[in-house]
Each structure stands twice: as structure tokens, then as C-alpha cells.
Design a protein around this motif. Structure first.
Motif, PDB file in Angstrom:
ATOM      1  N   ALA A   1       0.812  -1.214   0.000  1.00 53.20           N
ATOM      2  CA  ALA A   1       0.000   0.000   0.000  1.00 53.20           C
ATOM      3  C   ALA A   1       0.850   1.272   0.000  1.00 53.20           C
ATOM      4  N   LEU A   2       2.079   1.167  -0.508  1.00 57.94           N
ATOM      5  CA  LEU A   2       2.974   2.331  -0.499  1.00 57.94           C
ATOM      6  C   LEU A   2       2.408   3.483  -1.317  1.00 57.94           C
ATOM      7  N   HIS A   3       1.793   3.173  -2.453  1.00 59.85           N
ATOM      8  CA  HIS A   3       1.238   4.202  -3.329  1.00 59.85           C
ATOM      9  C   HIS A   3      -0.281   4.076  -3.392  1.00 59.85           C
ATOM     10  N   GLU A   4      -0.945   5.160  -3.753  1.00 62.44           N
ATOM     11  CA  GLU A   4      -2.394   5.136  -3.928  1.00 62.44           C
ATOM     12  C   GLU A   4      -2.753   4.280  -5.149  1.00 62.44           C
ATOM     13  N   PRO A   5      -4.000   3.756  -5.220  1.00 65.14           N
ATOM     14  CA  PRO A   5      -4.340   2.775  -6.259  1.00 65.14           C
ATOM     15  C   PRO A   5      -4.042   3.211  -7.689  1.00 65.14           C
ATOM     16  N   ARG A   6      -4.542   4.354  -8.104  1.00 65.34           N
ATOM     17  CA  ARG A   6      -4.312   4.777  -9.494  1.00 65.34           C
ATOM     18  C   ARG A   6      -2.825   5.007  -9.764  1.00 65.34           C
ATOM     19  N   GLU A   7      -2.100   5.460  -8.742  1.00 61.70           N
ATOM     20  CA  GLU A   7      -0.672   5.685  -8.906  1.00 61.70           C
ATOM     21  C   GLU A   7       0.070   4.369  -9.123  1.00 61.70           C
ATOM     22  N   VAL A   8      -0.382   3.305  -8.453  1.00 60.28           N
ATOM     23  CA  VAL A   8       0.231   1.990  -8.644  1.00 60.28           C
ATOM     24  C   VAL A   8       0.168   1.597 -10.121  1.00 60.28           C
ATOM     25  N   ILE A   9      -1.001   1.723 -10.721  1.00 64.82           N
ATOM     26  CA  ILE A   9      -1.177   1.325 -12.119  1.00 64.82           C
ATOM     27  C   ILE A   9      -0.419   2.267 -13.045  1.00 64.82           C
ATOM     28  N   THR A  10      -0.457   3.549 -12.768  1.00 60.96           N
ATOM     29  CA  THR A  10       0.256   4.522 -13.597  1.00 60.96           C
ATOM     30  C   THR A  10       1.752   4.269 -13.582  1.00 60.96           C
ATOM     31  N   ARG A  11       2.311   4.000 -12.409  1.00 59.97           N
ATOM     32  CA  ARG A  11       3.742   3.709 -12.310  1.00 59.97           C
ATOM     33  C   ARG A  11       4.097   2.423 -13.049  1.00 59.97           C
ATOM     34  N   ALA A  12       3.242   1.412 -12.933  1.00 64.34           N
ATOM     35  CA  ALA A  12       3.540   0.121 -13.553  1.00 64.34           C
ATOM     36  C   ALA A  12       3.466   0.190 -15.072  1.00 64.34           C
ATOM     37  N   CYS A  13       2.529   0.969 -15.582  1.00 62.39           N
ATOM     38  CA  CYS A  13       2.245   0.971 -17.030  1.00 62.39           C
ATOM     39  C   CYS A  13       2.841   2.154 -17.769  1.00 62.39           C
ATOM     40  N   GLY A  14       3.161   3.213 -17.040  1.00 60.80           N
ATOM     41  CA  GLY A  14       3.656   4.408 -17.705  1.00 60.80           C
ATOM     42  C   GLY A  14       2.563   5.309 -18.225  1.00 60.80           C
ATOM     43  N   ALA A  15       1.307   5.018 -17.881  1.00 59.50           N
ATOM     44  CA  ALA A  15       0.171   5.846 -18.293  1.00 59.50           C
ATOM     45  C   ALA A  15      -0.957   5.649 -17.300  1.00 59.50           C
ATOM     46  N   ALA A  16      -1.821   6.638 -17.187  1.00 58.79           N
ATOM     47  CA  ALA A  16      -2.949   6.547 -16.265  1.00 58.79           C
ATOM     48  C   ALA A  16      -3.924   5.470 -16.720  1.00 58.79           C
ATOM     49  N   PRO A  17      -4.598   4.804 -15.793  1.00 55.06           N
ATOM     50  CA  PRO A  17      -5.536   3.741 -16.176  1.00 55.06           C
ATOM     51  C   PRO A  17      -6.724   4.271 -16.960  1.00 55.06           C
ATOM     52  N   ALA A  18      -7.133   3.487 -17.963  1.00 55.06           N
ATOM     53  CA  ALA A  18      -8.288   3.818 -18.791  1.00 55.06           C
ATOM     54  C   ALA A  18      -8.865   2.512 -19.319  1.00 55.06           C
TER      55      ALA A  18
END
Length: 488
Positions: free
Chosen positions: A456-473
Motif C-alpha cells: 500500500a505504499l502508493h495510492e491505487p491509481r498511482e500503482v497502475i500509472t507507475r507500472a504501465c507508464g500511463a494513467a488507467p483507462a
């Protein structure tokens, strides 16, 4: 002498440990608890919740929080830990202790009532119990919302930062493409016409779970009416179910729950029994279970390996070859059960629940009218009637245990999984070669590094953004579904 952060974390460690014990009570109730123990278990659950609630409201916690925040303003782990503890404390302050204990007691009893009503296909018997749970959840939601939207307040327990309006906009964008795809690809694909030994199913399920990275020295697989994952760190348990006519129910439920379990097992051990030592949200959690189950487990490459293993375990079972097996695994056909739905129709099941539970919380739908509303909505969305309650509004355990706001995270998890899969395939162009050998480890290692170890180090959307390089959509998920099922 320990500083404020160290003192706070020692207190939190004990609180988290007690929370794990409470979770083990719930696991026991779903798996091996004797039926006659339900009333006593309800009292035990209420007592545990009262203890946890009191610990969160310990006056020293607020002092430690303020002092620790000032002492380490630039430490990412410290600040994230304080964020999560403060969130839990603020929630506890808003919800009176007697209400928290009453919810724990009533939902423990309601779970047994739901199981019995489901077995007897008797929604009318469950409706008064649901009404009692709903009354308490509305009271809790109102306390948390403090004048704002009640459903949004309940959502925060499962997906911090989410809102009903935001989810509704995303789901509204998804629905037309999902419906169009279903109408294009729905088929009468072959079904399995054989009997599959249930012990052999469980043996193969264990093999598959280990292949996906589940550590059985820190976990176990049991049977339950509704498959689930429980625990974190060094004790993460999953359940599955078997059907002699449908081995996929067991195998893919196991892979799904393995995704949840691997997330919890992979969190950095330094975060264990702390505020960061768990999955950050149910949406991110669901992204792991769905990508394990679908994009990896139902891929053409992995299906080829699984077909061979099933032939070894069960002999010939009426499927000619790997290509036909792939089509059977991914068939889009009529059905009632969310957990058994294909990838195309799954989210339509979730959207139905999302709309109905919002109406229940808002008071626009009375509990006693739920079955009729469910059946009407299902007929409108899927085109055929629900024959009995166990295939309709009684199929899921969630509302009986008060999980209002949980259902939309399933589709949000699918959206996150779509984004992660696109990034994963970009980084691992040769993944199918490993999957064809029954080895998902390149993909699971990528997910462990990019998502799971951070807890839980990062907020949920930030986790996906960091992993993928783009905001979730929603686009990557819909593109994947159209490409896969268009080809099928």
C-alpha cells in the motif's frame, strides 16, 4: 527510547496482528466451522471488532501521528504509513464503536442465513436479514459521509479515491462496446460432456497454483461455497470449489484466487503487519486475480499446456485438440453466474450489481424488492429469465456480509488488468513461449516487481500509472477483448 513513529508502528503491528486473527475467524466460518457455531461466532466477531475499534481510537495514536509527520516529512515510507493509519483512525472516529460491533455480529449471522437461503432458493427467507444488514450499512455510510454521498463513503473501504460518478462514467463508456462484442461473438461452442474426479481436480488446481507462484508453505487451499482469498504476509489462504461436470470452475477459481494470494505474499516483508503490508485496494487486487486468470490463464499458449495436463489427469474427455480446448475455455455463452462468466460478459454482471446496490443504499430499492428488480434487470441485459434465486440475487455472498461498494472494484480491476497486460506484453514479447510450457513466471515476476511488492505504499491509481507508464483507462481492456474474441 522509541520515537513517535516507532511507538506508533509497534501499536499498529499489534492492531494488524489482531486484525489477522479476526480474518482467520472469517476464514474458519467459510470452510470448517460447525454449522451450529454461527451464533457464538457472531459474538466472537463482534468482540474482536470492539477491540480493534478501541485500539484505533487510542488517544496516543493521534499524538504519535502528529509528531511522526513533523519528524520525517520527506520519508516516503513513513508518510505513506501515516496516511494509511490516519485514514483508518479517521474512519474509526466517525463510526461509533457499538455500530461497528453490531455490524460484525449481524453480518456473521447473515452469512449463515444467506448460505441456507441460497441452498433452498428462498430469497424471501433472506430478505429480512438483508434489511437488517442494509440498515446498519446505511447508518455506517451516513456516519462516514458526514453529509456527502453515502455510497461514495462506502466505496473508500475498497477503492480509496473512487467515486460513483467516476465509475458510472467509465462503465457507461464500456457498456456499448461490451454489448456489441457479445452480440457479435456469442456462440454455442462445445461444452464438456464428461465426469471429472473432484480429488483429481484439486490435485491439478494445486499444481497450477504453484506454477503461478503460490507458496504453499505460507498458504493452503480449501473448499468453500464461494471461493475467496484471506490473510496477508506469512499466512495467505485461498479456497476453491469443485463440480464433477465442470473442472474449469475449480481450475480458474483457483488461478483467480492465486492472483490475490500472490499479491499478498509478494508484499515487501519489511512492511509485514504494518499499514503498508497488504494490497492497496480491491481494484488493484482484482487486477492481479483477473490478469492471472484471464490474460495469462486463458491465453492460447497456456491453454495448450493445460489441455495436456488435463489429458494426463482425466484421460480423453471429448475435446479433440489444443485449439478446440482454447475455444471451449473461452466460449461466450448464456449463463447466470458472475464467477463463471466469460471475459466478454463478466463486466455486464458487475454493472448490474453496481446499479442495484447503489439503489439499495440510496433507499430507492427496498430489500424485499431486490429479487424482482434483479430478475428484471438481468432479463433486460442478457435476454433470458433467471429461473431461481441461487442463480440470481442469492449467488454472491457480498451483500450478506455488508460489502456494499465492493462489486464495482471487479470491473475496475479488469480495467487495471487490461492496462497492465498491454504494458507486460510490450516488455515481454516472448512470453507465450514460457506460457506454452506451463510457466507464467516471467509475467508473474513482472507483476511482482511492478505492482505487488509495493503493498500500500502508493495510492491505487498511482500503482497502475507507475507500472504501465500511463494513467488507467478502459481502452486497453476493450481493445484486448475485441482482438481476442474477434479472432475466436
Amino acid at each position: 527510547m522509541a520515537g513517535p513513529f516507532e511507538a506508533l508502528m509497534a501499536h499498529e503491528r499489534e492492531t494488524q496482528a489482531l486484525g489477522q486473527v479476526a480474518g482467520r475467524l472469517a476464514w474458519d466460518q467459510e470452510t470448517v466451522m460447525p454449522r451450529g457455531a454461527a451464533a457464538q461466532r457472531a459474538e466472537e466477531a463482534a468482540a474482536m471488532e470492539a477491540v480493534l475499534h478501541a485500539r484505533r481510537l487510542d488517544p496516543q495514536v493521534a499524538d504519535w501521528l502528529d509528531a511522526a509527520e513533523e519528524a520525517a516529512p520527506d520519508d516516503e515510507v513513513v508518510q505513506a504509513s501515516l496516511r494509511e493509519i490516519r485514514r483508518a483512525v479517521e474512519r474509526a472516529r466517525k463510526v461509533p464503536g457499538p455500530l461497528a460491533a453490531a455490524l460484525a455480529r449481524v453480518t456473521a449471522l447473515a452469512q449463515g442465513a444467506w448460505a441456507q437461503a441460497r441452498a433452498e432458493d428462498d430469497f424471501a427467507a433472506f430478505a429480512p436479514v438483508l434489511a437488517e444488514v442494509l440498515t446498519l450499512k446505511r447508518e455506517e455510510g451516513a456516519a462516514l459521509a458526514n453529509g456527502a454521498e453515502v455510497y461514495d463513503a462506502l466505496l473508500q473501504d475498497y477503492e480509496p479515491g473512487a467515486s460513483a460518478d467516476g465509475l458510472e462514467a467509465m462503465f457507461g463508456a464500456m457498456r456499448p462496446r461490451l454489448v456489441a462484442l457479445r452480440e457479435t461473438v456469442a456462440s454455442e461452442a462445445q461444452t464438456l460432456d464428461a465426469t471429472f474426479d473432484e480429488a483429481a481436480q484439486l490435485t491439478l488446481a494445486r499444481e497450477v497454483a504453484v506454477a503461478f507462484g503460490y507458496d504453499l508453505t505460507r498458504g493452503r487451499i480449501d473448499r468453500a461455497v464461494h471461493p475467496f482469498s484471506s490473510g496477508s504476509g506469512a499466512d495467505v489462504r485461498i479456497t476453491t470449489r469443485t463440480d464433477p461436470r465442470d473442472p474449469f470452475n475449480c481450475l480458474y477459481s483457483t488461478i483467480h484466487e492465486t492472483g490475490h494470494a500472490c499479491y499478498e505474499q509478494a508484499v515487501d516483508p519489511a512492511f509485514a503487519l504494518g499499514p503498508l503490508g497488504r494490497g492497496v485496494s480491491m481494484g488493484v487486487h482484482e487486477s492481479q486475480s483477473r490478469i492471472y486468470e484471464n490474460q495469462l490463464g486463458r491465453s492460447r499458449a497456456f491453454c495448450g499446456w493445460l489441455f495436456g495436463r488435463m489429458r494426463e489427469r482425466f484421460g480423453a474427455f471429448g475435446v479433440a485438440d489444443e485449439d478446440e480446448f482454447y475455444r471451449v475455455v473461452n466460449a461466450v455463452r448464456a449463463g447466470f453466474i458472475r464467477t463463471e462468466a466469460d471475459e466478454v460478459q463478466y463486466n455486464l454482471h458487475v454493472l448490474l450489481r453496481f446499479d442495484l446496490e447503489r439503489a439499495l443504499i440510496a433507499g430507492d430499492l427496498a430489500p424485499e424488492d431486490l429479487e424482482e428488480a434483479w430478475n428484471a434487470r438481468f432479463l433486460a441485459d442478457f435476454g433470458y429469465p433467471v429461473p431461481k434465486a441461487s442463480l440470481g440475487c442469492l449467488q454472491d455472498v457480498h451483500w450478506s456480509v455488508g460489502l456494499f461498494g465492493y462489486f464495482p472494484t471487479y470491473t475496475l480491476g479488469n480495467v487495471y488488468a487490461g492496462c497492465l497486460h498491454a504494458a507486460l506484453r510490450r516488455d515481454l514479447p516472448d512470453l507465450d513461449a514460457a506460457l506454452a510450457e506451463g510457466d507464467p513466471s516471467p509475467a508473474t515476476a513482472w507483476l511482482r516487481e511492478r505492482v505487488q511488492r509495493h503493498g500500500a505504499l502508493h495510492e491505487p491509481r498511482e500503482v497502475i500509472t507507475r507500472a504501465c507508464g500511463a494513467a488507467p483507462a478502459e481502452g486497453p481492456l476493450l481493445d484486448y477483448l475485441e482482438a481476442k474474441f474477434g479472432a475466436l
